[in-house]
Design a protein around this motif. Structure first.
Motif, PDB file in Angstrom:
ATOM      1  N   LYS A  30       6.038  -1.572   4.974  1.00  0.00           N
ATOM      2  CA  LYS A  30       6.141  -1.206   3.551  1.00  0.00           C
ATOM      3  C   LYS A  30       7.501  -0.558   3.322  1.00  0.00           C
ATOM      4  CE  LYS A  30       6.026   2.261   0.325  1.00  0.00           C
ATOM      5  NZ  LYS A  30       6.824   3.500   0.325  1.00  0.00           N
ATOM      6  N   SER A  31       8.212  -1.007   2.299  1.00  0.00           N
ATOM      7  CA  SER A  31       9.373  -0.249   1.836  1.00  0.00           C
ATOM      8  C   SER A  31       9.575  -0.538   0.352  1.00  0.00           C
ATOM      9  CB  SER A  31      10.642  -0.608   2.607  1.00  0.00           C
ATOM     10  OG  SER A  31      11.696   0.218   2.144  1.00  0.00           O
TER      11      SER A  31
ATOM     12  N   GLY B  94       0.867  -1.178   0.000  1.00  0.00           N
ATOM     13  CA  GLY B  94       0.000   0.000   0.000  1.00  0.00           C
ATOM     14  C   GLY B  94       0.902   1.225   0.000  1.00  0.00           C
TER      15      GLY B  94
ATOM     16  N   SER C  90       0.595  -0.529   9.094  1.00  0.00           N
ATOM     17  CA  SER C  90       1.264   0.710   9.539  1.00  0.00           C
ATOM     18  C   SER C  90       2.089   0.436  10.797  1.00  0.00           C
ATOM     19  CB  SER C  90       0.258   1.840   9.772  1.00  0.00           C
ATOM     20  OG  SER C  90      -0.463   2.130   8.590  1.00  0.00           O
TER      21      SER C  90
ATOM     22  N   ARG D 250      16.365  -0.882   3.024  1.00  0.00           N
ATOM     23  CA  ARG D 250      15.416  -0.837   4.142  1.00  0.00           C
ATOM     24  C   ARG D 250      14.522  -2.076   4.167  1.00  0.00           C
ATOM     25  NH1 ARG D 250      15.713   4.741   3.063  1.00  0.00           N
ATOM     26  NH2 ARG D 250      13.908   4.789   1.668  1.00  0.00           N
TER      27      ARG D 250
ATOM     28  N   SER E 227     -10.403  -7.057   7.666  1.00  0.00           N
ATOM     29  CA  SER E 227      -9.485  -5.989   8.023  1.00  0.00           C
ATOM     30  C   SER E 227     -10.299  -4.813   8.557  1.00  0.00           C
ATOM     31  CB  SER E 227      -8.684  -5.566   6.781  1.00  0.00           C
ATOM     32  OG  SER E 227      -7.771  -4.548   7.100  1.00  0.00           O
ATOM     33  N   ASN E 228      -9.749  -4.115   9.517  1.00  0.00           N
ATOM     34  CA  ASN E 228     -10.375  -2.913  10.089  1.00  0.00           C
ATOM     35  C   ASN E 228     -11.729  -3.198  10.745  1.00  0.00           C
ATOM     36  OD1 ASN E 228      -8.406  -0.807   9.316  1.00  0.00           O
ATOM     37  ND2 ASN E 228      -8.897  -1.470   7.241  1.00  0.00           N
TER      38      ASN E 228
ATOM     39  N   ASP F 181       1.570  -8.298   0.868  1.00  0.00           N
ATOM     40  CA  ASP F 181       0.238  -7.767   1.172  1.00  0.00           C
ATOM     41  C   ASP F 181      -0.143  -6.698   0.154  1.00  0.00           C
ATOM     42  OD1 ASP F 181      -1.951  -7.336   3.467  1.00  0.00           O
ATOM     43  OD2 ASP F 181      -1.317  -5.355   2.801  1.00  0.00           O
TER      44      ASP F 181
ATOM     45  N   ASN G 273      14.218  -4.707   7.244  1.00  0.00           N
ATOM     46  CA  ASN G 273      12.953  -4.958   7.948  1.00  0.00           C
ATOM     47  C   ASN G 273      12.669  -6.439   8.184  1.00  0.00           C
ATOM     48  OD1 ASN G 273      12.559  -2.220   8.006  1.00  0.00           O
ATOM     49  ND2 ASN G 273      11.113  -2.171   6.295  1.00  0.00           N
TER      50      ASN G 273
HETATM   51  P1  NDP Z   1       4.606   1.620   7.453  1.00  0.00           P
HETATM   52  O1  NDP Z   1       4.437   1.673   8.930  1.00  0.00           O
HETATM   53  O2  NDP Z   1       5.013   0.322   6.851  1.00  0.00           O
HETATM   54  O3  NDP Z   1       5.616   2.771   7.026  1.00  0.00           O
HETATM   55  C1  NDP Z   1       6.042   2.932   5.707  1.00  0.00           C
HETATM   56  C2  NDP Z   1       7.047   4.083   5.669  1.00  0.00           C
HETATM   57  O4  NDP Z   1       8.219   3.714   6.399  1.00  0.00           O
HETATM   58  C3  NDP Z   1       7.502   4.433   4.274  1.00  0.00           C
HETATM   59  O5  NDP Z   1       7.654   5.844   4.216  1.00  0.00           O
HETATM   60  C4  NDP Z   1       8.863   3.734   4.154  1.00  0.00           C
HETATM   61  O6  NDP Z   1       9.669   4.428   3.228  1.00  0.00           O
HETATM   62  C5  NDP Z   1       9.384   3.878   5.562  1.00  0.00           C
HETATM   63  N1  NDP Z   1      10.310   2.814   5.966  1.00  0.00           N
HETATM   64  C6  NDP Z   1      10.180   1.491   5.716  1.00  0.00           C
HETATM   65  N2  NDP Z   1      11.182   0.799   6.278  1.00  0.00           N
HETATM   66  C7  NDP Z   1      11.969   1.711   6.910  1.00  0.00           C
HETATM   67  C8  NDP Z   1      13.160   1.595   7.675  1.00  0.00           C
HETATM   68  N3  NDP Z   1      13.740   0.419   7.911  1.00  0.00           N
HETATM   69  N4  NDP Z   1      13.699   2.742   8.165  1.00  0.00           N
HETATM   70  C9  NDP Z   1      13.113   3.946   7.941  1.00  0.00           C
HETATM   71  N5  NDP Z   1      11.991   4.114   7.221  1.00  0.00           N
HETATM   72  C10 NDP Z   1      11.403   2.990   6.717  1.00  0.00           C
HETATM   73  O7  NDP Z   1       3.241   2.162   6.854  1.00  0.00           O
HETATM   74  P2  NDP Z   1       2.081   1.792   5.855  1.00  0.00           P
HETATM   75  O8  NDP Z   1       0.962   2.670   6.258  1.00  0.00           O
HETATM   76  O9  NDP Z   1       2.547   1.786   4.456  1.00  0.00           O
HETATM   77  O10 NDP Z   1       1.643   0.308   6.260  1.00  0.00           O
HETATM   78  C11 NDP Z   1       2.312  -0.817   5.787  1.00  0.00           C
HETATM   79  C12 NDP Z   1       1.438  -1.699   4.931  1.00  0.00           C
HETATM   80  O11 NDP Z   1       0.283  -2.133   5.643  1.00  0.00           O
HETATM   81  C13 NDP Z   1       0.870  -1.011   3.682  1.00  0.00           C
HETATM   82  O12 NDP Z   1       1.847  -0.904   2.685  1.00  0.00           O
HETATM   83  C14 NDP Z   1      -0.267  -1.937   3.351  1.00  0.00           C
HETATM   84  O13 NDP Z   1       0.210  -3.088   2.681  1.00  0.00           O
HETATM   85  C15 NDP Z   1      -0.797  -2.289   4.742  1.00  0.00           C
HETATM   86  N6  NDP Z   1      -1.912  -1.386   5.137  1.00  0.00           N
HETATM   87  C16 NDP Z   1      -3.162  -1.936   5.258  1.00  0.00           C
HETATM   88  C17 NDP Z   1      -4.243  -1.156   5.592  1.00  0.00           C
HETATM   89  C18 NDP Z   1      -5.589  -1.778   5.715  1.00  0.00           C
HETATM   90  O14 NDP Z   1      -6.579  -1.040   5.778  1.00  0.00           O
HETATM   91  N7  NDP Z   1      -5.705  -3.081   5.752  1.00  0.00           N
HETATM   92  C19 NDP Z   1      -4.118   0.293   5.839  1.00  0.00           C
HETATM   93  C20 NDP Z   1      -2.739   0.774   5.753  1.00  0.00           C
HETATM   94  C21 NDP Z   1      -1.702  -0.056   5.420  1.00  0.00           C
HETATM   95  P3  NDP Z   1      10.479   3.647   2.034  1.00  0.00           P
HETATM   96  O15 NDP Z   1       9.467   2.896   1.214  1.00  0.00           O
HETATM   97  O16 NDP Z   1      11.109   4.765   1.270  1.00  0.00           O
HETATM   98  O17 NDP Z   1      11.463   2.751   2.715  1.00  0.00           O
END
Ligand code: NDP
Length: 312
Positions: free
Chosen positions: A260-261, A25, A208, A266, A159-160, A54, A270
């Motif tokens: 998510k990355s 996402g 998240s 990174r 979910s949610n 995911d 993770n």
């Molecule tokens: P995350 O908590 O996973 O945070 C993502 C952010 O963290 C991005 O900006 C990423 O940047 C950064 N990041 C990732 N790894 C690192 C690291 N090791 N050090 C520093 N920064 C890092 O947030 P999300 O809200 O994206 O949630 C993750 C996933 O959960 C989503 O992608 C989705 O698949 C799922 N989701 C599901 C939802 C639902 O309703 N079911 C709602 C929201 C999310 P970069 O990519 O540049 O590394």
């Protein structure tokens, strides 16, 4: 390159699920970021040892996820049966008869014959314009059960959903949900919902997972941030990064985080969290950050039927 391998858990329907997933996402993506980055990220993730991806129809990236998986299969990195793929039903497909066709469309974009896990993304139903519809998620669930019976989804879940909604679904369903995916992170620890789900035997995926620890437009969101002394002390103690400590906190609570990355280093970092463990008192220390503040608060849906969160 291999960074780590997540252990698997057995779901209540007997299927195995890897305990860490790559999030695709792109809520945190910047405007200039291309969706093509998802294909690359999925490939790198599989190369680094991830076995769980995911996605969701609403992310608009199922095609790129499918391409990343196909690339890795073509290069001999994984076989289809070694990858656990999760996708989700969007709110405008909640009528029972819409569920299987929606999943077939997702499978077409993913170029897969089945997904490992299909989730109702939200308990809220809308029409195609996003206006509220009063569809009971028990009706939607019947369509999810059909998807499982047809072999299009190996496992099904939600979910949610809040605890009352999960409880009602559990009580009235023929096939019990195997998984609930909800937001969990240091500022939203969700102990009551997590404990309730685990008591039912429903596995909990944590979205998240970094909460406001990583760079978001966090504004006046509560701590911790990446420089928080409690997290930095733990990171130094274990020779890990703060973000690894946060993921490990979730794993040590029996959760399945979904970081998510799209960055190669990174995303490798993770999944490199399965060679250390936090002590129970360290988990409790991180729990103290809880403020019940959400990253995803469903703003705009407060008046829709089945809104799952507290109305502020
Ligand atoms: P995350 O908590 O996973 O945070 C993502 C952010 O963290 C991005 O900006 C990423 O940047 C950064 N990041 C990732 N790894 C690192 C690291 N090791 N050090 C520093 N920064 C890092 O947030 P999300 O809200 O994206 O949630 C993750 C996933 O959960 C989503 O992608 C989705 O698949 C799922 N989701 C599901 C939802 C639902 O309703 N079911 C709602 C929201 C999310 P970069 O990519 O540049 O590394």
């Amino acid at each position: 390159m291999s960074s780590g391998v997540a252990p698997v858990i057995t779901l209540n329907d007997g299927h195995l699920m890897p305990t860490l997933a790559l999030g695709t996402g792109r809520g945190t993506a910047k405007e200039q970021d291309s969706i093509e980055e998802v294909r690359q990220a999925v490939f790198w993730a599989l190369e680094a040892g991830y076995r769980h991806i995911d996605t969701a129809s609403i992310y608009g990236d199922e095609e790129q996820v499918g391409q990343g998986i196909a690339d890795a299969i073509a290069k001999g990195i994984v076989k289809r049966e070694e990858v656990f793929v999760t996708t989700k039903l969007w709110n405008d497909k909640h009528a029972c008869e819409d569920v299987v066709p929606a999943l077939m469309e997702s499978l077409g974009r993913l170029r897969l014959d089945y997904v490992d896990l299909y989730l109702i993304h939200f308990p809220i139903a809308t029409n195609a314009d996003g206006d509220p519809l009063n569809v009971d998620y028990l009706e939607t669930w019947k369509g999810m059960e059909d998807a499982k019976k047809l072999g299009l989804a190996r496992s099904i879940g939600v979910s949610n959903f809040n605890a009352d909604q999960l409880s009602r679904l559990y009580q009235y369903s023929e096939i019990k949900p195997a998984v609930i995916e909800v937001e969990v992170n240091p500022t939203l620890t969700q102990h009551p919902l997590v404990d309730f789900s685990h008591r039912l035997g429903v596995a909990v995926m944590a979205f998240s997972p970094f909460g406001f620890v990583v760079s978001r437009d966090s504004g006046d969101a509560p701590p911790p941030r990446a420089d928080d002394p409690v997290l930095v002390t733990l990171a130094n103690k274990y020779g890990k990064t703060v973000t690894q400590v946060v993921l490990r906190y979730l794993v040590d609570r029996g959760l399945v985080p979904i970081p998510k990355s799209v960055n190669k280093a990174r995303l490798a970092q993770n999944i490199n969290i399965f060679d250390f463990q936090l002590a129970p008192e360290e988990v409790a220390e991180i729990d103290k950050f809880n403020k019940n503040v959400r990253v995803i608060d469903g703003k705009g849906w407060e008046d829709y039927p089945n809104f799952p969160f507290e109305r502020n």
